[in-house]
Design an enzyme around this catalytic site. Structure first.
Site, short mmCIF file in Angstrom:
data_model
loop_
_atom_site.label_atom_id
_atom_site.label_comp_id
_atom_site.label_asym_id
_atom_site.label_seq_id
_atom_site.Cartn_x
_atom_site.Cartn_y
_atom_site.Cartn_z
N PHE A 1 0.82 -1.22 0.00
CA PHE A 1 0.00 0.00 0.00
C PHE A 1 0.86 1.27 0.00
O PHE A 1 0.81 2.07 -0.94
CB PHE A 1 -0.95 -0.08 1.20
N ILE A 2 1.66 1.47 1.02
CA ILE A 2 2.46 2.71 1.07
C ILE A 2 3.59 2.64 0.05
O ILE A 2 3.91 3.63 -0.63
CB ILE A 2 3.02 2.96 2.49
N ASN B 1 7.64 -9.95 -1.69
CA ASN B 1 7.27 -11.37 -1.81
C ASN B 1 5.77 -11.54 -2.06
O ASN B 1 5.28 -12.67 -2.10
CB ASN B 1 7.72 -12.16 -0.58
N GLY C 1 1.25 -7.56 -0.58
CA GLY C 1 1.17 -6.62 -1.70
C GLY C 1 0.59 -7.32 -2.92
O GLY C 1 0.24 -8.50 -2.86
N TYR D 1 4.49 -6.99 17.09
CA TYR D 1 4.74 -6.06 15.96
C TYR D 1 5.57 -4.88 16.45
O TYR D 1 6.64 -4.59 15.89
CB TYR D 1 3.40 -5.59 15.38
N VAL E 1 -8.20 0.94 9.35
CA VAL E 1 -9.53 1.27 9.88
C VAL E 1 -10.33 2.16 8.92
O VAL E 1 -11.53 1.94 8.71
CB VAL E 1 -9.40 1.89 11.30
N1 LIG Z 1 -0.18 1.37 7.13
C1 LIG Z 1 0.19 2.10 8.17
O1 LIG Z 1 -0.63 2.74 8.81
C2 LIG Z 1 1.65 2.18 8.55
C3 LIG Z 1 2.03 3.17 9.46
C4 LIG Z 1 3.37 3.27 9.83
C5 LIG Z 1 4.29 2.41 9.30
N2 LIG Z 1 3.90 1.44 8.43
C6 LIG Z 1 4.96 0.58 7.87
O2 LIG Z 1 5.03 0.88 6.49
C7 LIG Z 1 5.46 -0.26 5.75
C8 LIG Z 1 4.46 -0.54 4.65
O3 LIG Z 1 3.19 -0.81 5.22
P1 LIG Z 1 1.85 -0.93 4.38
O4 LIG Z 1 0.75 -0.39 5.19
O5 LIG Z 1 2.08 -0.41 3.02
O6 LIG Z 1 1.67 -2.51 4.36
P2 LIG Z 1 1.69 -3.57 3.18
O7 LIG Z 1 1.49 -4.91 3.80
O8 LIG Z 1 0.76 -3.15 2.11
O9 LIG Z 1 3.20 -3.44 2.65
C9 LIG Z 1 4.23 -4.27 3.08
C10 LIG Z 1 4.77 -5.01 1.88
O10 LIG Z 1 5.87 -5.81 2.27
C11 LIG Z 1 5.78 -7.05 1.60
N3 LIG Z 1 6.51 -8.02 2.42
C12 LIG Z 1 6.17 -8.52 3.63
N4 LIG Z 1 7.08 -9.39 4.06
C13 LIG Z 1 8.07 -9.44 3.10
C14 LIG Z 1 9.25 -10.18 2.96
N5 LIG Z 1 9.64 -11.05 3.90
N6 LIG Z 1 10.00 -10.00 1.85
C15 LIG Z 1 9.61 -9.13 0.88
N7 LIG Z 1 8.47 -8.41 0.97
C16 LIG Z 1 7.71 -8.55 2.05
C17 LIG Z 1 4.30 -7.33 1.49
O11 LIG Z 1 3.97 -8.23 0.44
C18 LIG Z 1 3.74 -5.94 1.23
O12 LIG Z 1 3.66 -5.65 -0.16
C19 LIG Z 1 5.61 -1.38 6.78
O13 LIG Z 1 6.97 -1.45 7.17
C20 LIG Z 1 4.74 -0.91 7.94
O14 LIG Z 1 5.20 -1.46 9.15
C21 LIG Z 1 2.60 1.31 8.04
#
Ligand SMILES: NC(=O)c1ccc[n+]([C@@H]2O[C@H](COP(=O)([O-])OP(=O)(O)OC[C@H]3O[C@@H](n4cnc5c(N)ncnc54)[C@H](O)[C@@H]3O)[C@@H](O)[C@H]2O)c1
Length: 331
Positions: free
Chosen positions: A11-12, A32, A36, A165, A208
């Site tokens: 997502f981000i 992976n 995503g 986490y 949420v």
């Molecule tokens: N969504 C939020 O509110 C938020 C807020 C602060 C920080 N974050 C952090 O931002 C980052 C991105 O979060 P997001 O919300 O986009 O989530 P997301 O799950 O959409 O993105 C994480 C991505 O990492 C990939 N991934 C997971 N494990 C992996 C691995 N072992 N090897 C390769 N790829 C892997 C997933 O397939 C996914 O595409 C994360 O590190 C999360 O902790 C998210």
């Protein structure tokens, strides 16, 4: 620049990639696809964009990725769900902590070489090795913090790992900062607050805002865990991506921890009311893991403003509107 984005199909990550491509860089995404998807990156069919399906826990995959050299590594790949981390801590720990360690090691080898040694605070480099400087931007989270007071959370606010986490991210943050202090590897730890917007999942594993909007658009009740008096500082994903990208460009944040948020928090009850618009019912259900809930999260982003000249641009109203329009189109 040549840039690696782990988790870039998430997502981000996909918004970070979009911005980096707009800035004219060449991007490699390592993901992976555990959470995503290829649809998230479908629009980047560009000669400057390359996708590698692989895992940050897998040495062979990392060998392939690090055949190239990178100026910046944005490390976003992680398990992101608090509830999942409680049910299955191993997966989160290995992805978020060990995976981050693996990325740091590759960055260290790229910048200093495998044969290099520290002598005092100086590197002794093997001149036969092909080395190239880089910087690692580590995506942590506000979920590492202890509950906020009314002034909001700055970077000196105490941390409290109330879930695996949070615990895994704090452990990873410490490794990231240790590479800056011990090895002079340029790194930065960023702690965005709860981020929402288009491309976030709308099911149980989503955020949420996306879940509530999806329910509203489908005429389904909105369920709130617990009292709903817990608050969140909601950061629109375009503001978040702009912050993440900038943290890679700005060298004066190296070795630092930097928050991103709006400085305003809303209760989940208020959020449900804004989204439900009296059209769907809002109900309260028992919290699955109340011990891991952080009751107040409100960001103080003055450090990001001072060091990076970053400020949020979207109000919650604008962000929710864009998110709603996007989810509506996908239904
Ligand atoms: N969504 C939020 O509110 C938020 C807020 C602060 C920080 N974050 C952090 O931002 C980052 C991105 O979060 P997001 O919300 O986009 O989530 P997301 O799950 O959409 O993105 C994480 C991505 O990492 C990939 N991934 C997971 N494990 C992996 C691995 N072992 N090897 C390769 N790829 C892997 C997933 O397939 C996914 O595409 C994360 O590190 C999360 O902790 C998210």
């Amino acid at each position: 620049m040549n840039i690696l984005v782990t988790g870039g199909a998430g997502f981000i990550g996909r918004w970070v990639v979009k911005r980096l491509l707009e800035d004219g860089h060449r991007i490699v995404v390592l993901d992976n696809l555990s959470n995503g998807s290829l649809e998230n990156i479908d629009e980047f069919k560009d000669e400057n964009f390359k996708f590698i399906k692989g895992d940050i826990k897998n040495d062979e995959d990392l060998d392939v990725v690090f055949k190239e050299k990178y100026d910046i590594i944005y490390h976003l790949g992680a398990s992101i769900n608090v509830q999942d981390s409680i049910d299955d801590p191993r997966t989160t720990f290995f992805n978020d902590t060990v995976g981050t360690f693996n990325v740091l090691e590759r960055a260290r080898f790229q910048m200093f070489g495998k044969n290099a040694k520290m002598q005092g605070d100086r590197w002794i480099i093997d001149n036969h090795e092909d080395i190239y400087p880089c910087k690692v931007v580590f995506m942590s989270t506000c979920m590492v913090y202890d509950v906020a007071n009314d002034n909001g959370i700055d970077e000196n606010h105490p941390t409290k790992p109330v879930s695996p986490y949070g615990g895994s991210k704090i452990a990873a943050e410490n490794m990231v900062l240790s590479y800056y202090n011990a090895y002079k590897l340029p790194t930065v730890v960023i702690r965005p607050f709860n981020t929402y917007g288009p491309f976030q999942k709308t099911g149980g594993e989503g955020g949420v805002v996306a879940i509530f909007i999806n329910n509203y658009l489908k005429n389904q009740d909105i369920s709130i865990y617990g009292s709903g008096e817990q608050t969140r500082d909601l950061l629109y994903v375009k503001d978040c991506a702009r912050f993440v990208v900038k943290a890679g460009y700005d060298d004066n944040v190296n070795g630092e921890i930097v928050n991103a948020g709006t400085g305003r928090d809303v209760t989940i009850n208020e959020l449900a009311k804004i989204i439900a618009k009296d059209k769907v019912q809002v109900k309260h259900v028992e919290h699955i893991h109340p011990q891991s809930e952080i009751m107040k999260l409100k960001c103080n982003y003055s450090k990001a403003k001072k060091l990076m000249n970053w400020e949020p641009e979207y109000t919650v109203g604008q962000g929710i509107k864009e998110t709603e329009d996007w989810i509506d189109k996908t239904l």
